[in-house]
Design a protein around this motif. Structure first.
Motif, PDB file in Angstrom:
ATOM      1  N   ASP A  53      12.025  87.375  13.586  1.00 20.71           N
ATOM      2  CA  ASP A  53      10.972  88.363  13.835  1.00 20.71           C
ATOM      3  C   ASP A  53       9.624  87.960  13.240  1.00 20.71           C
ATOM      4  O   ASP A  53       8.648  88.692  13.402  1.00 20.71           O
ATOM      5  N   THR A  54       9.552  86.853  12.497  1.00 14.93           N
ATOM      6  CA  THR A  54       8.297  86.456  11.847  1.00 14.93           C
ATOM      7  C   THR A  54       7.533  85.506  12.763  1.00 14.93           C
ATOM      8  O   THR A  54       7.925  84.347  12.930  1.00 14.93           O
ATOM      9  N   PRO A  55       6.449  85.964  13.367  1.00 17.33           N
ATOM     10  CA  PRO A  55       5.689  85.075  14.263  1.00 17.33           C
ATOM     11  C   PRO A  55       4.719  84.215  13.465  1.00 17.33           C
ATOM     12  O   PRO A  55       4.426  84.488  12.298  1.00 17.33           O
ATOM     13  N   PRO A  56       4.189  83.168  14.046  1.00 17.26           N
ATOM     14  CA  PRO A  56       3.128  82.393  13.379  1.00 17.26           C
ATOM     15  C   PRO A  56       1.880  83.254  13.175  1.00 17.26           C
ATOM     16  O   PRO A  56       1.534  84.090  14.009  1.00 17.26           O
ATOM     17  N   SER A  57       1.219  83.037  12.049  1.00 16.07           N
ATOM     18  CA  SER A  57       0.012  83.803  11.741  1.00 16.07           C
ATOM     19  C   SER A  57      -1.185  83.264  12.511  1.00 16.07           C
ATOM     20  O   SER A  57      -1.157  82.152  13.059  1.00 16.07           O
ATOM     21  N   VAL A  74      -7.550  78.591  22.766  1.00 14.00           N
ATOM     22  CA  VAL A  74      -7.193  80.014  22.755  1.00 14.00           C
ATOM     23  C   VAL A  74      -5.670  80.101  22.813  1.00 14.00           C
ATOM     24  O   VAL A  74      -5.002  79.292  23.464  1.00 14.00           O
ATOM     25  N   TYR A  75      -5.107  81.067  22.102  1.00 10.96           N
ATOM     26  CA  TYR A  75      -3.657  81.214  22.080  1.00 10.96           C
ATOM     27  C   TYR A  75      -3.281  82.619  22.531  1.00 10.96           C
ATOM     28  O   TYR A  75      -3.938  83.607  22.207  1.00 10.96           O
ATOM     29  N   ARG A  76      -2.225  82.695  23.300  1.00  9.91           N
ATOM     30  CA  ARG A  76      -1.678  83.944  23.829  1.00  9.91           C
ATOM     31  C   ARG A  76      -0.174  83.965  23.562  1.00  9.91           C
ATOM     32  O   ARG A  76       0.457  82.921  23.377  1.00  9.91           O
ATOM     33  N   SER A  77       0.391  85.160  23.559  1.00  5.35           N
ATOM     34  CA  SER A  77       1.832  85.292  23.380  1.00  5.35           C
ATOM     35  C   SER A  77       2.561  84.635  24.547  1.00  5.35           C
ATOM     36  O   SER A  77       2.089  84.645  25.694  1.00  5.35           O
ATOM     37  N   TYR A  78       3.707  84.065  24.243  1.00  5.83           N
ATOM     38  CA  TYR A  78       4.449  83.298  25.237  1.00  5.83           C
ATOM     39  C   TYR A  78       5.939  83.539  25.023  1.00  5.83           C
ATOM     40  O   TYR A  78       6.414  83.660  23.885  1.00  5.83           O
ATOM     41  N   GLU A  79       6.682  83.622  26.125  1.00  2.46           N
ATOM     42  CA  GLU A  79       8.126  83.844  26.058  1.00  2.46           C
ATOM     43  C   GLU A  79       8.840  82.526  26.339  1.00  2.46           C
ATOM     44  O   GLU A  79       8.697  81.938  27.416  1.00  2.46           O
ATOM     45  N   LEU A  80       9.604  82.085  25.352  1.00  4.18           N
ATOM     46  CA  LEU A  80      10.339  80.838  25.502  1.00  4.18           C
ATOM     47  C   LEU A  80      11.556  81.052  26.395  1.00  4.18           C
ATOM     48  O   LEU A  80      12.363  81.974  26.152  1.00  4.18           O
ATOM     49  N   PRO A  81      11.748  80.249  27.426  1.00  6.04           N
ATOM     50  CA  PRO A  81      12.954  80.401  28.256  1.00  6.04           C
ATOM     51  C   PRO A  81      14.242  80.137  27.484  1.00  6.04           C
ATOM     52  O   PRO A  81      15.261  80.793  27.722  1.00  6.04           O
ATOM     53  N   SER A  82      14.199  79.193  26.551  1.00  7.20           N
ATOM     54  CA  SER A  82      15.403  78.848  25.796  1.00  7.20           C
ATOM     55  C   SER A  82      15.698  79.822  24.672  1.00  7.20           C
ATOM     56  O   SER A  82      16.842  79.909  24.214  1.00  7.20           O
ATOM     57  N   ASN A  83      14.665  80.547  24.175  1.00  7.98           N
ATOM     58  CA  ASN A  83      14.849  81.477  23.053  1.00  7.98           C
ATOM     59  C   ASN A  83      13.970  82.702  23.283  1.00  7.98           C
ATOM     60  O   ASN A  83      12.867  82.798  22.737  1.00  7.98           O
ATOM     61  N   PRO A  84      14.431  83.679  24.093  1.00  4.68           N
ATOM     62  CA  PRO A  84      13.577  84.847  24.402  1.00  4.68           C
ATOM     63  C   PRO A  84      13.286  85.732  23.196  1.00  4.68           C
ATOM     64  O   PRO A  84      12.295  86.466  23.201  1.00  4.68           O
ATOM     65  N   ASP A  85      14.116  85.690  22.156  1.00  7.67           N
ATOM     66  CA  ASP A  85      13.907  86.553  20.991  1.00  7.67           C
ATOM     67  C   ASP A  85      12.846  86.022  20.036  1.00  7.67           C
ATOM     68  O   ASP A  85      12.402  86.756  19.149  1.00  7.67           O
ATOM     69  N   ALA A  86      12.465  84.780  20.169  1.00  2.00           N
ATOM     70  CA  ALA A  86      11.482  84.189  19.246  1.00  2.00           C
ATOM     71  C   ALA A  86      10.077  84.654  19.601  1.00  2.00           C
ATOM     72  O   ALA A  86       9.734  84.867  20.766  1.00  2.00           O
ATOM     73  N   SER A  87       9.238  84.811  18.558  1.00  4.00           N
ATOM     74  CA  SER A  87       7.828  85.185  18.735  1.00  4.00           C
ATOM     75  C   SER A  87       7.012  83.907  18.866  1.00  4.00           C
ATOM     76  O   SER A  87       6.723  83.232  17.867  1.00  4.00           O
ATOM     77  N   ALA A  88       6.643  83.558  20.085  1.00  4.51           N
ATOM     78  CA  ALA A  88       5.972  82.290  20.350  1.00  4.51           C
ATOM     79  C   ALA A  88       4.553  82.538  20.846  1.00  4.51           C
ATOM     80  O   ALA A  88       4.242  83.601  21.393  1.00  4.51           O
ATOM     81  N   TYR A  89       3.712  81.531  20.639  1.00  7.94           N
ATOM     82  CA  TYR A  89       2.333  81.553  21.118  1.00  7.94           C
ATOM     83  C   TYR A  89       2.053  80.217  21.820  1.00  7.94           C
ATOM     84  O   TYR A  89       2.578  79.167  21.415  1.00  7.94           O
ATOM     85  N   ARG A  90       1.196  80.260  22.818  1.00  9.08           N
ATOM     86  CA  ARG A  90       0.835  79.073  23.598  1.00  9.08           C
ATOM     87  C   ARG A  90      -0.667  78.856  23.483  1.00  9.08           C
ATOM     88  O   ARG A  90      -1.461  79.775  23.694  1.00  9.08           O
TER      89      ARG A  90
END
Length: 328
Positions: A53-57, A74-90
């Motif tokens: 649940d801890t996303p990158p700052s 610029v970075y936006r939230s992103y959903e990883l196909p391999s790990n949908p529960d992770a808080s990722a940014y692109r």
């Protein structure tokens, strides 16, 4: 072998991605996962996430964007196909302006009341960078690119390839503009000497050739005199700045430092002096050096008005207190 910095690590990952044409994944410190991909068009992409649940700052994303070489990432939230529960940014590149492969000129010293450091201007696009150290405090350096404060790693990457500034750095000063135009004319003559006189048909008579040769020599001597006068004027202006540095900083006041600076100015060519004078460093320092020059010029006249020795005034005897006698 010392560990690689974040800039070197990301650069190595992008090189591997370019060779294999596939994303490259790596886990960094504190459980931060990074996946980079370099497209065939040269566009860079970066995805960062943490498991759980801890996303990158936001600070971590800015550091990743700077060290990965993004000019305006610029970075936006992103959903990883391999790990949908992770808080990722692109992170993607959003800069669409002009980019220059910089060619830096002569590095100059920056000195003012609060800071000192180094600065430079690109010969091609007039982009600038500077590194300033405070005279008081912790002494941590501040880095700037085109007047905006950036991290050191970001500025060092932009020094190789960075955006072109929107406005030129030279102020709209009529005297400076005329001086710069004169310098451009002189540079053009030095780079491409005119061959009009040689292309003209030769005169049939020897006397005409002699007159043409004498006239050409007179024009050349007049041009050389104008260039020598301009060079002496520029050297005088630059020595005024050196005088100010010598008065406010003991290091610049040493004899060998002054001698080296004078020899460098005397041996410099006129195009080099014009390039140094046309920079923003000269414009800001010549205004500060003017009061010091006037003070030195008027010092002899000011000391004439002072007496050689102070004239003591006439000393007065202290008044004695009179005591009344007691009545009998």
């Amino acid at each position: 072998m010392p560990p690689l910095s974040l800039v070197d690590t990301l650069d190595e990952m992008y090189q591997v991605s370019a060779q294999h044409q596939s994303p490259v994944h790596k886990e960094l410190m504190r459980g931060l996962h990074v996946k980079v991909f370099l497209r065939p068009s040269g566009r860079r992409e970066l995805i960062a996430w943490r498991n759980g649940d801890t996303p990158p700052s936001g600070t971590e994303m800015e550091i990743l964007a700077d060290d990965a070489g993004f000019i305006q990432g610029v970075y936006r939230s992103y959903e990883l196909p391999s790990n949908p529960d992770a808080s990722a940014y692109r992170i993607v590149e959003s800069f669409s302006g002009k980019v220059c492969e910089h060619q830096w000129g002569m590095q100059v010293h920056v000195d003012d009341r609060r800071h000192y450091g180094e600065a430079n201007v690109c010969r091609k696009c007039q982009a600038s960078w500077k590194c300033l150290f405070p005279r008081k405090g912790s002494g941590k350096a501040s880095w700037y690119y085109n007047g905006k404060k950036r991290r050191e790693s970001a500025v060092r990457l932009l020094m190789k390839r960075g955006p072109v500034p929107d406005k030129p750095l030279l102020d709209t000063d009529p005297d400076l503009a005329a001086l710069q135009q004169m310098g451009e004319d002189i540079k053009r003559r030095h780079a491409q000497p005119t061959l009009a006189a040689e292309q003209e048909p030769a005169a049939p008579q020897t006397t005409a050739r002699e007159r043409e040769r004498i006239a050409k020599r007179a024009v050349e001597m007049e041009r050389q005199q104008r260039e020598d006068a301009l060079k002496g004027r520029l050297i005088g202006h630059l020595l005024c700045i050196a005088l100010r540095h010598a008065l406010i900083d003991p290091w610049f006041g040493q004899g060998f430092v002054i001698a080296v600076r004078r020899k460098y100015l005397q041996d410099s060519t006129l195009p080099d002096l014009l390039e140094e004078v046309s920079g923003r460093w000269f414009q800001s320092n010549i205004r500060r050096a003017l009061p010091y020059v006037l003070l030195v010029c008027r010092w002899r006249h000011a000391t004439r008005a002072l007496p050689l020795s102070a004239t003591p005034g006439r000393a007065r005897r202290p008044r004695s207190k009179k005591t009344r006698g007691s009545a009998a």
